[in-house]
Enzyme design. Structure first.
Site, short mmCIF file in Angstrom:
data_model
loop_
_atom_site.label_atom_id
_atom_site.label_comp_id
_atom_site.label_asym_id
_atom_site.label_seq_id
_atom_site.Cartn_x
_atom_site.Cartn_y
_atom_site.Cartn_z
N GLU A 47 0.10 16.86 1.90
CA GLU A 47 1.18 17.50 1.14
C GLU A 47 0.67 18.14 -0.14
OE1 GLU A 47 4.97 15.91 0.58
OE2 GLU A 47 4.65 14.15 1.82
N SER A 85 12.17 15.30 -0.72
CA SER A 85 11.71 16.54 -1.37
C SER A 85 12.47 16.76 -2.68
CB SER A 85 11.86 17.71 -0.40
OG SER A 85 11.12 18.82 -0.82
N HIS A 145 4.80 16.68 4.72
CA HIS A 145 5.96 16.60 3.84
C HIS A 145 7.20 16.07 4.57
CE1 HIS A 145 8.23 17.61 0.28
NE2 HIS A 145 9.02 18.45 0.94
#
Length: 310
Positions: free
Chosen positions: A252, A158, A282
């Site tokens: 995502e 991320s 994600h």
């Protein structure tokens, strides 16, 4: 058939997403202290399902004064992974401790690699460029320990995936020897949130919302431009970077961050592997203790490192 663990995970993520949507609808912004408390509570629960392997030793360490986890496999190793945690640049390593301790232990075992996961500085207390400066200091500290750059891989999830790309650019720009390769997971590479998937895949996403990401970006940038390549590497240049393996799930909102980064990197002559699991969400590779797809993705990461270690 969905397992009980995966069912509970998805339900909890759904509750968290609904809270983000409700907050945005009320015109309020993310409360960082509350978000950190909620993350610690949630990951404490996940820790019941994802426990570190007992054959991997995880100790506290530091790289140039920056606190980190240090995972060490049994037996000799010739690989080191600098792992940069996610959390939107406002949530820290300790806020998701069970999750990261599980994943770096699993990765250390499968890759037969020593892993350093630093607690880099976060916004809003320490806005950009604190994170990339700390990541660079950690990389230099590994070199100062006598670790050769061609034995180092950089990875992160991320925001940590975006930071992985930004760090590569800073290493290159500073004229420092580059690592062997990098493996960003679901990288947040565009803090301006211009990817088409931000809206087209919002209904499929179970973790993130555009409003939540926007608040995190604002806290992290503190008025600075979101198109600074060291904050949003999508806007940077990719020439001269080492081989990349970028992993992303098809469900995502950050899907386009991966696709667009990969396109730019390939156009710049970088060796890029794009690994897409259309059914997953994600940062799913880090939840291998709950989803088999995550474990399979971790094995593909290891195969990439083995290929580029030859």
């Amino acid at each position: 058939m969905m397992s009980i663990k995966s069912f509970i995970f998805i339900q909890l993520m759904g509750i968290n997403k609904k809270q983000q949507i409700k907050l945005a609808a009320s015109g309020k912004h993310l409360d960082v202290d509350e978000a950190r408390k909620r993350m610690r509570s949630m990951h404490g629960f996940f820790g019941l399902f994802e426990k570190p392997r007992p054959d991997i030793t995880i100790t506290e360490d530091e790289l140039d004064g920056i606190y980190c986890y240090h995972a060490k496999p049994q037996g000799p190793t010739n690989k080191v992974i600098l792992y940069l945690h996610g959390g939107g640049y406002v949530l820290g390593l300790q806020d998701s401790a069970p999750y990261y301790r599980y994943f770096i232990a699993e990765l250390a075992h499968l890759a037969k690699a020593a892993i350093f996961a630093p607690e880099y500085r976060l916004g809003p207390e320490n806005p950009h460029p604190a994170a990339v400066d700390d990541a660079y200091k950690c990389y230099l500290a590994l070199l100062a320990r006598g670790i050769k750059p061609n034995s180092i891989f950089i990875s992160g999830d991320s925001a940590g995936g975006g930071l992985t790309l930004a760090l590569l650019m800073k290493i290159r720009d500073e004229g420092t020897p580059l690592p062997k390769g990098a493996l960003p997971i679901s990288p947040w590479a565009d803090l301006a949130l211009t990817g088409e998937s931000m809206k087209s895949r919002a209904g499929m996403e179970i973790l993130l919302t555009e409003a939540g990401l926007s608040d995190m970006a604002d806290y992290f940038l503190n008025g600075q431009t979101p198109t600074d390549p060291y904050a949003s590497p999508y806007y940077g240049t990719f020439e001269g970077l080492p081989p990349l393996m970028i992993l992303v799930g098809g469900r995502e909102v950050l899907y386009d961050d991966t696709i667009r980064v990969a396109e730019k990197a390939k156009a710049a002559g970088v060796d890029v592997t794009v690994d897409i699991d259309e059914d997953m969400f994600h940062i799913y590779p880090a939840f291998g203790g709950i989803f088999k797809n995550g474990q399979d993705a971790t094995n593909r990461m290891v195969a990439f490192m083995e290929k580029h270690s030859e």
